[in-house]
Design a protein around this motif. Structure first.
Motif, PDB file in Angstrom:
ATOM      1  N   ARG A 197       0.856  -1.193   0.000  1.00 63.09           N
ATOM      2  CA  ARG A 197       0.000   0.000   0.000  1.00 63.09           C
ATOM      3  C   ARG A 197       0.892   1.243   0.000  1.00 63.09           C
ATOM      4  O   ARG A 197       1.864   1.308   0.752  1.00 63.09           O
ATOM      5  CB  ARG A 197      -0.898   0.001   1.236  1.00 63.09           C
ATOM      6  N   LYS A 198       0.503   2.216  -0.868  1.00 61.93           N
ATOM      7  CA  LYS A 198       1.194   3.501  -0.916  1.00 61.93           C
ATOM      8  C   LYS A 198       0.182   4.581  -0.582  1.00 61.93           C
ATOM      9  O   LYS A 198      -0.794   4.750  -1.306  1.00 61.93           O
ATOM     10  CB  LYS A 198       1.779   3.751  -2.321  1.00 61.93           C
ATOM     11  N   ASN A 199       0.455   5.258   0.532  1.00 59.28           N
ATOM     12  CA  ASN A 199      -0.538   6.165   1.123  1.00 59.28           C
ATOM     13  C   ASN A 199      -1.822   5.366   1.356  1.00 59.28           C
ATOM     14  O   ASN A 199      -1.791   4.396   2.101  1.00 59.28           O
ATOM     15  CB  ASN A 199      -0.763   7.369   0.241  1.00 59.28           C
ATOM     16  N   ASP A 200      -2.931   5.689   0.730  1.00 57.86           N
ATOM     17  CA  ASP A 200      -4.169   4.933   0.935  1.00 57.86           C
ATOM     18  C   ASP A 200      -4.522   4.070  -0.267  1.00 57.86           C
ATOM     19  O   ASP A 200      -5.619   3.516  -0.355  1.00 57.86           O
ATOM     20  CB  ASP A 200      -5.334   5.907   1.197  1.00 57.86           C
TER      21      ASP A 200
ATOM     22  N   TYR B  74       9.024   4.019   3.800  1.00 53.29           N
ATOM     23  CA  TYR B  74       8.792   5.205   2.974  1.00 53.29           C
ATOM     24  C   TYR B  74       9.327   4.951   1.575  1.00 53.29           C
ATOM     25  O   TYR B  74      10.426   4.422   1.389  1.00 53.29           O
ATOM     26  CB  TYR B  74       9.500   6.428   3.564  1.00 53.29           C
TER      27      TYR B  74
ATOM     28  N   GLU C 272       4.124   7.501   2.264  1.00 54.90           N
ATOM     29  CA  GLU C 272       4.024   6.455   3.300  1.00 54.90           C
ATOM     30  C   GLU C 272       3.646   5.128   2.646  1.00 54.90           C
ATOM     31  O   GLU C 272       2.716   5.064   1.836  1.00 54.90           O
ATOM     32  CB  GLU C 272       2.961   6.817   4.336  1.00 54.90           C
TER      33      GLU C 272
ATOM     34  N   ASP D 121       5.828  -0.944   8.008  1.00 56.28           N
ATOM     35  CA  ASP D 121       5.774   0.398   7.405  1.00 56.28           C
ATOM     36  C   ASP D 121       7.146   0.780   6.853  1.00 56.28           C
ATOM     37  O   ASP D 121       8.188   0.406   7.413  1.00 56.28           O
ATOM     38  CB  ASP D 121       5.338   1.421   8.456  1.00 56.28           C
TER      39      ASP D 121
ATOM     40  N   THR E 248       3.223   0.696   3.235  1.00 58.91           N
ATOM     41  CA  THR E 248       3.069  -0.455   4.157  1.00 58.91           C
ATOM     42  C   THR E 248       2.993  -1.720   3.320  1.00 58.91           C
ATOM     43  O   THR E 248       2.246  -1.770   2.325  1.00 58.91           O
ATOM     44  CB  THR E 248       1.788  -0.346   5.001  1.00 58.91           C
TER      45      THR E 248
ATOM     46  N   LYS F 292      -4.142   1.629   9.298  1.00 57.68           N
ATOM     47  CA  LYS F 292      -3.420   2.733   8.646  1.00 57.68           C
ATOM     48  C   LYS F 292      -1.940   2.731   9.003  1.00 57.68           C
ATOM     49  O   LYS F 292      -1.499   2.017   9.899  1.00 57.68           O
ATOM     50  CB  LYS F 292      -4.035   4.072   9.056  1.00 57.68           C
ATOM     51  N   PHE F 293      -1.195   3.548   8.314  1.00 56.56           N
ATOM     52  CA  PHE F 293       0.256   3.671   8.507  1.00 56.56           C
ATOM     53  C   PHE F 293       0.552   4.081   9.956  1.00 56.56           C
ATOM     54  O   PHE F 293      -0.099   4.946  10.525  1.00 56.56           O
ATOM     55  CB  PHE F 293       0.818   4.730   7.542  1.00 56.56           C
ATOM     56  N   GLY F 294       1.566   3.410  10.548  1.00 57.19           N
ATOM     57  CA  GLY F 294       1.997   3.773  11.898  1.00 57.19           C
ATOM     58  C   GLY F 294       1.202   3.114  13.012  1.00 57.19           C
ATOM     59  O   GLY F 294       1.553   3.258  14.190  1.00 57.19           O
TER      60      GLY F 294
END
Length: 509
Positions: free
Chosen positions: A103-106, A154, A160, A152, A162, A126-128
């Motif tokens: 996944r990249k961002n959403d 970058y 962001e 996670d 994941t 979600k990320f984090g």
């Protein structure tokens, strides 16, 4: 085995057998399920881990790949942007019931399994949110269980990212549930099996013998004393069966003896009636002769009176014998034991008997090889009754023209043995064991002619046994009968004999 030991064993079996069978059943079930898990997920397992933390097995499936992803995220995150690397990783994870999502961002830029993504999409955090410092993952239950691992990182452009490693648990969870279900079923089966075994054992060792005893008691209540109860065990129940059987046998003997006694009484009354009828008829006849004047001369009158007196004496003897039998049968005969010189006593007996026997053409022979000083412990009057009963039988059943009676006395240690032998009609071999039974007469038809009530030898046997002696018979039909009995020597003579023997032995030394 005692009943308390059986109960203790039943208690031990009630505890030990379920535990043992459950252990065997559980071990078998878990082993089969572990083999299935190992075959399905290609991973080694152990029993304890399957029971305590089954999800950890799935964590082990993808641990190597996840550590590789984690290391790449820390040192070379650009590798996670390489589509070829991701596809290669996804192909390898497919063999572990797992797939990869990036996944990249959403936005999902790579999905290893579109179908399963729809089942798990709402559970992707979600990320984090994921704590990547802890080995493990997020377990999602419900209808479609999954294990989610996430890392996670970058992207190069600072976005962001994941990467998810998703493991399908649809195979493992049912197997774990099957272990629990099979365990419960095994537990119920073991309890039922143990209960059946115990019930069968208790029924066989306790209830069945008690039921047999109950049936036997009902049979006895109905009058059937032939229903035998055999003890199958050596415990208290078996002892109870043995005691019951002894009671049944004893009760049967008592009833049989009572019935036999009643038959004997009937026979005795019949014999007494016959024995009394003969002298009474004679007395009546001669008395009527005197009254009617048949005996006209003094000599005839005296003859009639003597006959009446003789028959009255016979009746008196019979009545005395019956009265004495009643006493001896109830153990109420008073004995006057004394030390009697055996030589003097039997010499007197022979003199008393010789004249009466000579009149009946019976010769009496006497042999005595006992020391003249020997004394026996006896009641002189009752011992004479024994001798008279035996001699009386010998005279009564004498069928020879010239009768013969032999009296022999021998020393047999602590006892003196007296043998009285005749040459009469004898007794059949089949009748010898019963001649000392009360009311017994070997030949009823013959005895009815000879007279007698069958009490003589029975009374003699009781008197001799009360003298601490023995009595028995030897006989041969047509040849004669020998009655043998023993009398104990007096203590004084035994002591003197022992001293004399010791003195003789010392003199030889």
């Amino acid at each position: 085995m005692k009943l308390k030991d059986r109960l203790l064993m039943a208690f031990i079996i009630l505890i030990a057998m379920p535990v043992m069978l459950l252990a065997i059943a559980a071990g078998t079930i878990v082993r089969l399920q572990m083999n299935s898990i190992e075959e399905s997920y290609d991973v080694e397992t152990d029993t304890l881990q399957v029971i305590t933390n089954p999800i950890q097995i799935l964590n082990r499936l993808t641990r190597g790949y996840y550590n590789e992803i984690k290391l790449a995220a820390l040192k070379s995150p650009e590798q996670l942007e390489d589509k070829e690397y991701i596809e290669k990783l996804n192909r390898e994870l497919m063999g572990k019931y797992s797939f990869v999502i990036v996944r990249k961002n959403d936005e999902l830029v790579y999905v290893g399994n579109e179908y399963k993504l729809r089942l798990i999409k709402d559970n992707l955090q979600k990320f984090g949110v994921y704590n990547t410092d802890i080995d493990g993952g997020l377990y999602t239950g419900g209808k479609h269980p999954f294990l989610i691992k996430a890392q996670d990182f970058y992207f190069k452009d600072g976005s962001e990212g994941t990467i998810f490693v998703i493991t399908d648990l649809n195979t493992l969870v049912p197997q774990i549930k099957a272990v629990a279900t099979q365990g419960v079923i095994s537990f119920i089966f073991v309890l039922c099996f143990t209960a059946v075994i115990l019930l069968f054992w208790i029924y066989r060792s306790i209830l069945r013998p008690l039921n047999i005893l109950r049936v036997a008691m009902n049979q006895i209540k109905e009058g059937d004393l032939d229903f035998s109860v055999q003890a199958e065990t050596e415990d208290e129940i078996g002892q109870l069966c043995e005691d019951f059987e002894e009671m049944r046998v004893r009760l049967k003997e008592l009833i049989d003896n009572r019935l036999q006694y009643e038959e004997d009484i009937k026979e005795l009354i019949s014999n007494i009636s016959h024995d009394l009828k003969t002298p009474l008829t004679a007395i009546k006849g001669y008395a009527e002769g005197l009254v009617d004047g048949v005996a006209v001369t003094p000599e005839k009158q005296i003859k009639y009176l003597k006959t009446i007196l003789t028959k009255a004496n016979d009746m008196s003897i019979l009545v005395d014998e019956l009265a004495f039998y009643a006493k001896i049968d109830c153990n109420t005969v008073p004995y006057s034991f004394a030390n009697i010189n055996i030589h003097e006593y039997f010499n007197d007996c022979i003199e008393d008997l010789k004249f009466d026997l000579e009149v009946k053409n019976i010769q009496i022979l006497y042999e005595n090889d006992v020391d003249p000083k020997v004394e026996v412990i006896a009641d002189a009057e009752q011992l004479k009754r024994v001798v008279n009963n035996i001699i009386g039988n010998a005279v009564k059943y004498q069928d020879k023209q010239k009768g013969e009676i032999r009296i022999r006395i021998h020393d047999i240690g602590s006892f003196v043995q007296i043998e009285i032998e005749d040459n009469g009609i004898g007794i059949s071999e089949a009748d010898i064991p019963y001649v000392f039974d009360r009311f017994y007469r070997a030949d009823a038809s013959r005895n009815s002619k000879k007279g007698g009530n069958g009490l003589g030898l029975s009374i003699s046997k009781k008197i001799i046994e009360d003298h601490d002696g023995r009595i028995w018979a030897r006989s041969e039909s047509g040849v004669g009968t020998t009655i043998v009995f023993t009398l104990r020597k007096s203590t004084k003579h035994n002591e003197n004999a022992e001293v004399s023997n010791n003195t003789e032995r010392m003199s030889k030394i």
